[in-house]
Design a protein around this motif. Sequence first.
Motif, short mmCIF file in Angstrom:
data_model
loop_
_atom_site.label_atom_id
_atom_site.label_comp_id
_atom_site.label_asym_id
_atom_site.label_seq_id
_atom_site.Cartn_x
_atom_site.Cartn_y
_atom_site.Cartn_z
N ASP A 1 -6.57 -4.59 1.39
CA ASP A 1 -7.82 -3.86 1.16
C ASP A 1 -8.13 -2.94 2.35
O ASP A 1 -8.44 -1.76 2.17
CB ASP A 1 -8.96 -4.84 0.93
CG ASP A 1 -10.26 -4.15 0.58
OD1 ASP A 1 -10.24 -3.25 -0.30
OD2 ASP A 1 -11.30 -4.49 1.19
N VAL A 2 -8.01 -3.47 3.55
CA VAL A 2 -8.30 -2.69 4.75
C VAL A 2 -7.30 -1.55 4.92
O VAL A 2 -7.69 -0.40 5.16
CB VAL A 2 -8.32 -3.59 6.01
CG1 VAL A 2 -8.40 -2.78 7.28
CG2 VAL A 2 -9.47 -4.59 5.94
N GLU B 1 -5.47 -0.14 2.66
CA GLU B 1 -5.65 0.84 1.57
C GLU B 1 -6.80 1.79 1.89
O GLU B 1 -6.70 3.00 1.68
CB GLU B 1 -5.91 0.09 0.27
CG GLU B 1 -5.75 0.93 -0.96
CD GLU B 1 -5.77 0.06 -2.21
OE1 GLU B 1 -4.85 0.25 -3.03
OE2 GLU B 1 -6.67 -0.79 -2.36
N ARG B 2 -7.88 1.26 2.44
CA ARG B 2 -9.02 2.11 2.81
C ARG B 2 -8.65 3.06 3.94
O ARG B 2 -9.02 4.24 3.91
CB ARG B 2 -10.21 1.24 3.23
CG ARG B 2 -10.85 0.52 2.08
CD ARG B 2 -11.98 -0.34 2.54
NE ARG B 2 -12.46 -1.18 1.45
CZ ARG B 2 -13.57 -1.88 1.51
NH1 ARG B 2 -14.31 -1.86 2.60
NH2 ARG B 2 -13.94 -2.61 0.49
N ILE B 3 -7.96 2.55 4.94
CA ILE B 3 -7.53 3.40 6.05
C ILE B 3 -6.60 4.49 5.54
O ILE B 3 -6.74 5.66 5.89
CB ILE B 3 -6.83 2.57 7.15
CG1 ILE B 3 -7.85 1.65 7.83
CG2 ILE B 3 -6.13 3.46 8.15
CD1 ILE B 3 -7.23 0.60 8.72
N ASN B 4 -5.65 4.10 4.70
CA ASN B 4 -4.67 5.04 4.17
C ASN B 4 -5.32 6.14 3.32
O ASN B 4 -4.86 7.27 3.30
CB ASN B 4 -3.62 4.29 3.36
CG ASN B 4 -2.41 5.13 3.06
OD1 ASN B 4 -1.84 5.75 3.94
ND2 ASN B 4 -2.01 5.15 1.79
N SER B 5 -6.40 5.81 2.64
CA SER B 5 -7.07 6.81 1.80
C SER B 5 -7.78 7.86 2.65
O SER B 5 -7.95 9.00 2.21
CB SER B 5 -8.05 6.14 0.85
OG SER B 5 -9.18 5.65 1.54
N LYS B 6 -8.19 7.50 3.86
CA LYS B 6 -8.86 8.45 4.75
C LYS B 6 -7.87 9.24 5.60
O LYS B 6 -8.08 10.42 5.86
CB LYS B 6 -9.81 7.70 5.70
CG LYS B 6 -10.87 6.88 5.01
CD LYS B 6 -11.94 7.76 4.47
CE LYS B 6 -13.03 6.89 3.84
NZ LYS B 6 -13.97 7.64 3.08
N VAL C 1 0.84 -1.20 0.00
CA VAL C 1 0.00 0.00 0.00
C VAL C 1 0.87 1.25 0.00
O VAL C 1 0.62 2.19 -0.75
CB VAL C 1 -0.97 0.00 1.21
CG1 VAL C 1 -1.65 1.36 1.36
CG2 VAL C 1 -2.01 -1.10 1.07
#
Length: 89
Positions: free
Chosen positions: A72-73, A75-80, A27
């Motif tokens: 996946d998890v 990546e989602r955290i990193n995007s926020k 990520v």
Amino acid sequence: MSHLSAVNILHNSNDKCRLYNIALEAVKIGHPVPRDEMRELFEKAIEKQGLDKTIFNDFYPNYIGTVEIAHDVIERINSKNPIKSDFRF
């Protein structure tokens, strides 16, 4: 991979931490899950250790599945909220 003869499930918390860190690094550098590289390294380790190749089929899907979910998890955290560069599991 140095303990493949004992591995067919994620039996050790360190196994999951190592796999989460693989996902984390992917990520951080913007890469997808390194499926092909992992598969190749696992196959080489099995061959080097002289293990039965069926052991690969027993544990590999669990390991790669764990990396995919973690990726996946993360990546989602990193995007926020971007993960700090020194963060490790």
